[in-house]
Motif scaffolding. Structure first.
Motif, PDB file in Angstrom:
ATOM      1  N   VAL A   1       0.847  -1.199   0.000  1.00 52.12           N
ATOM      2  CA  VAL A   1       0.000   0.000   0.000  1.00 52.12           C
ATOM      3  C   VAL A   1       0.880   1.246   0.000  1.00 52.12           C
ATOM      4  O   VAL A   1       1.786   1.383   0.814  1.00 52.12           O
ATOM      5  N   GLN A   2       0.617   2.180  -0.916  1.00 54.18           N
ATOM      6  CA  GLN A   2       1.411   3.397  -1.026  1.00 54.18           C
ATOM      7  C   GLN A   2       0.610   4.670  -0.789  1.00 54.18           C
ATOM      8  O   GLN A   2       1.181   5.756  -0.697  1.00 54.18           O
ATOM      9  N   GLY A   3      -0.681   4.561  -0.709  1.00 59.49           N
ATOM     10  CA  GLY A   3      -1.479   5.746  -0.475  1.00 59.49           C
ATOM     11  C   GLY A   3      -2.950   5.460  -0.694  1.00 59.49           C
ATOM     12  O   GLY A   3      -3.345   4.305  -0.886  1.00 59.49           O
ATOM     13  N   PHE A   4      -3.759   6.509  -0.667  1.00 60.59           N
ATOM     14  CA  PHE A   4      -5.195   6.364  -0.807  1.00 60.59           C
ATOM     15  C   PHE A   4      -5.703   7.413  -1.798  1.00 60.59           C
ATOM     16  O   PHE A   4      -5.342   8.587  -1.723  1.00 60.59           O
ATOM     17  N   LEU A   5      -6.544   6.977  -2.708  1.00 59.51           N
ATOM     18  CA  LEU A   5      -7.064   7.830  -3.765  1.00 59.51           C
ATOM     19  C   LEU A   5      -8.550   8.070  -3.532  1.00 59.51           C
ATOM     20  O   LEU A   5      -9.325   7.116  -3.426  1.00 59.51           O
ATOM     21  N   VAL A   6      -8.930   9.328  -3.438  1.00 62.54           N
ATOM     22  CA  VAL A   6     -10.321   9.692  -3.196  1.00 62.54           C
ATOM     23  C   VAL A   6     -10.894  10.301  -4.475  1.00 62.54           C
ATOM     24  O   VAL A   6     -10.403  11.332  -4.945  1.00 62.54           O
ATOM     25  N   PRO A   7     -11.933   9.673  -5.065  1.00 67.75           N
ATOM     26  CA  PRO A   7     -12.500  10.207  -6.304  1.00 67.75           C
ATOM     27  C   PRO A   7     -13.518  11.317  -6.036  1.00 67.75           C
ATOM     28  O   PRO A   7     -14.235  11.297  -5.045  1.00 67.75           O
TER      29      PRO A   7
END
Length: 374
Positions: free
Chosen positions: A18-24
């Motif tokens: 896991v490298q991060g979180f993407l919020v659409p």
């Protein structure tokens, strides 16, 4: 040979890589929405595509990544932004509307303690067969000694630890006005920031936990019990992932938001006359350490004449019966209190103690520490 497709990780296994979180987020005007998040909230542009007619932009800040897209259908509609001082903005200004219709709310990154107004009332809690014990954190049993919490301003709990051994705790602190823990039975091993090596809190001992002092519960005896009182009733507990306890320093005089740590050891207690004749008291030192905010004492009956008529000027007055028994009277009402019973008495309300057993011992907690008696 086993196919890799047939191997599945356990349902609760950590996800690797896991490298991060993407919020659409959806939008209809990509340039305007990009400008809002870059100019107002400090995001940076990481990617935009396609070049000949941009429909998607990737923005980031502090490890948080937004995907703004003309083709996004089910993006988030509200975004909470953690700020140091959102209160500096007028109420309406703490809620912004982005060009894509997303509501942006400015909230505290470090929420302050909220103290409700105190609503005093007379509260009796009996430890008989009808007493209710609930299952709380880490499997501990809780008995609520102040169900209506004086309007949310105070909490008093009788806590049991059924199984001894290591306690699954972590370094943490509380955003509180006042908090004390009195060991009722058994022992609990604790460690506090700048207060030396871990120590054992034994029956009759107590501590003052100043606001935001880092601490950790390490282990306990089987069947250990404590009485915990604090203000406000609902307070924030925050983990400290950076600090390791014990700390390398011993600073008993360190100030924690206007208070000093106190460890009162029962076997070293000094007994003096109480405010009512026929009783003696051991002061824990919490009154001095809180600059008079709160007092914690142990009261004993002494001699034959143990009747007292009292009325005090306090915000909070609480008695927990440690040993023995007594009658508490208020007007034409009379209650017999025995071990593990408690009573909270409002200020300016006349009351009396009588028929005290020779082994009577009470835990007394008051705010303020010293108060006039009528």
């Amino acid at each position: 040979m086993t196919s890799s497709a047939s191997i599945s990780p356990a349902a609760d296994a950590p996800i690797e890589g896991v490298q991060g979180f993407l919020v659409p987020m959806s939008c209809t005007d990509l340039p305007a929405t990009m400008h809002f998040f870059i100019a107002r909230l400090g995001f940076r542009l990481d990617a935009i595509f396609p070049a000949d007619g941009p429909r998607t932009a990737i923005l980031s800040r502090d490890g948080f990544t937004l995907k703004l897209g003309l083709d996004v259908k089910d993006g988030v509609r509200t975004l909470h932004v953690l700020c140091d001082h959102p209160e500096q903005w007028p109420g309406d200004a703490r809620e912004l509307l982005a060009p894509n219709g997303v509501t942006v709310r400015l909230v505290h990154a470090n929420p302050p303690m909220m103290l409700p107004a105190t609503r005093q009332q007379l509260v009796l809690a009996h430890a008989d067969g009808d007493a209710h014990w609930s299952v709380g954190r880490a499997g501990m049993r809780y008995r609520d000694l102040l169900p209506e919490r004086h309007g949310g301003a105070f909490i008093a709990s009788h806590i049991r630890i059924l199984e001894g051994g290591p306690v699954p705790d972590y370094v943490h602190f509380h955003k509180i006005r006042f908090q004390t823990i009195f060991c009722r039975k058994g022992w609990v091993r604790l460690v506090y920031e700048d207060q030396g090596e871990p120590f054992i809190l034994e029956a009759g001992d107590c501590v003052l936990q100043p606001p935001e002092i880092r601490h950790r519960v390490l282990e306990s005896s089987s069947g250990a019990e404590v009485v915990e009182l604090g203000s406000p009733a609902e307070h924030i507990t925050m983990a400290d992932h950076e600090l390791t306890l014990p700390t390398p320093f011993f600073r008993p005089e360190r100030d924690f938001n206007g208070q000093r740590f106190v460890r009162h050891v029962a076997k070293h207690a000094q007994w003096t006359a109480w405010t009512s004749p026929g009783f003696v008291v051991a002061d824990t030192g919490i009154g001095a350490a809180t600059n008079g905010l709160a007092g914690v004492r142990v009261v004993r009956a002494q001699g034959q004449d143990n009747e007292a008529t009292r009325r005090h000027d306090t915000e909070f007055c609480f008695f927990f019966v440690l040993t023995g028994s007594l009658d508490v009277t208020q007007g034409d009402k009379r209650w017999r209190l025995a071990a593990d019973d408690s009573i909270a008495i409002p200020g300016q309300l006349p009351y009396g103690f009588s028929r005290c057993s020779a082994d009577l011992e009470l835990l007394e907690v008051t705010l303020p520490a010293d108060f006039p008696l009528a």
